[in-house]
Design a protein around this motif. Structure first.
Motif, short mmCIF file in Angstrom:
data_model
loop_
_atom_site.label_atom_id
_atom_site.label_comp_id
_atom_site.label_asym_id
_atom_site.label_seq_id
_atom_site.Cartn_x
_atom_site.Cartn_y
_atom_site.Cartn_z
N LYS A 2 0.82 -1.20 0.00
CA LYS A 2 0.00 0.00 0.00
C LYS A 2 0.85 1.25 0.00
O LYS A 2 0.50 2.25 -0.62
N LYS A 3 1.99 1.20 0.68
CA LYS A 3 2.87 2.37 0.73
C LYS A 3 3.46 2.66 -0.64
O LYS A 3 3.56 3.81 -1.05
N ILE A 4 3.87 1.64 -1.35
CA ILE A 4 4.45 1.82 -2.68
C ILE A 4 3.38 2.39 -3.62
O ILE A 4 3.65 3.31 -4.40
N TYR A 5 2.19 1.84 -3.54
CA TYR A 5 1.09 2.32 -4.36
C TYR A 5 0.78 3.78 -4.03
O TYR A 5 0.59 4.60 -4.93
N LEU A 6 0.73 4.12 -2.77
CA LEU A 6 0.44 5.48 -2.33
C LEU A 6 1.53 6.45 -2.75
O LEU A 6 1.25 7.55 -3.24
N ILE A 7 2.79 6.05 -2.64
CA ILE A 7 3.91 6.91 -3.04
C ILE A 7 3.91 7.12 -4.55
O ILE A 7 4.11 8.24 -5.03
N VAL A 12 2.75 10.58 -9.30
CA VAL A 12 2.00 10.84 -10.54
C VAL A 12 1.20 12.12 -10.40
O VAL A 12 1.17 12.96 -11.32
N LEU A 13 0.53 12.32 -9.29
CA LEU A 13 -0.24 13.55 -9.07
C LEU A 13 0.65 14.78 -9.07
O LEU A 13 0.27 15.83 -9.60
N LEU A 18 2.28 19.61 -11.80
CA LEU A 18 3.37 20.44 -12.28
C LEU A 18 3.20 20.73 -13.77
O LEU A 18 3.39 21.86 -14.22
N SER A 19 2.79 19.72 -14.52
CA SER A 19 2.57 19.90 -15.96
C SER A 19 1.44 20.88 -16.21
O SER A 19 1.54 21.77 -17.07
#
Length: 181
Positions: A2-7, A12-13, A18-19
């Motif tokens: 879950k931590k990897i997915y959340l990070i 990505v966000l 930024l874009s």
């Protein structure tokens, strides 16, 4: 997991935001006369002139905008908001209104002439109808020219009055069938 997915979701966000912010910044820069560096670092942003106030926020230079927007030979030298600037602007608007009144007067003349020709057309013989129809077409095209001139006065008159005035007077002469002197 879950931590990897959340990070990764947070990363990505961050990239998407930024874009989007860079695209919005470029659009803002185009509209307000500044330019940004091609890199993604906002600290490399450059300005065409000094647009920053003491606290580091963006401040538009209205003195530059006022002098850039006026393409008149008699440039308004006083700063916006001053009595001289306001008086010159008021006199320009009065001049615009006077010219617009002349255009409306010519439109009224054309409309009355059109009404007279329409009433003649109703009672005219077939041979005369062609001539009257040509005159009615000319009046309609002249009305269209004058409507465009009228809207040009108020749409572009503030920023480029000398050019607009010259164009409208030329249109008035062409409608009146007067030669350029």
């Amino acid at each position: 997991m879950k931590k990897i997915y959340l990070i990764s979701l947070m990363a990505v966000l961050a990239v998407v935001s930024l874009s989007c912010s860079q695209q919005l910044q470029r659009r803002y820069d185009q509209r307000h006369g500044t330019s940004s560096a091609s890199s993604r670092d906002g600290s490399e942003r450059t300005y065409d002139s000094d647009y920053r106030s003491n606290n580091g926020t963006y401040k538009r230079d209205y003195d530059k905008v006022a002098t850039d927007g006026i393409r008149d030979d008699s440039r308004i030298t006083s700063s916006p908001g001053s009595a001289d600037y306001n008086q010159q602007l008021v006199s320009q608007y009065q001049e615009m209104d006077k010219l617009a009144e002349v255009v409306l007067y010519e439109l009224d003349n054309l409309e009355s002439r059109y009404n007279v020709l329409i009433s003649e057309y109703k009672t005219a013989k077939t041979s005369q109808k062609d001539l009257l129809s040509d005159q009615l077409d000319r009046i309609s095209s002249d009305q269209l020219v004058l409507y465009r001139a009228y809207t040009n006065i108020y749409r572009n008159g503030k920023t480029n009055w000398t050019s607009v005035k010259r164009d409208v007077e030329s249109d008035l002469r062409s409608v009146r069938k007067v030669e350029n002197r």
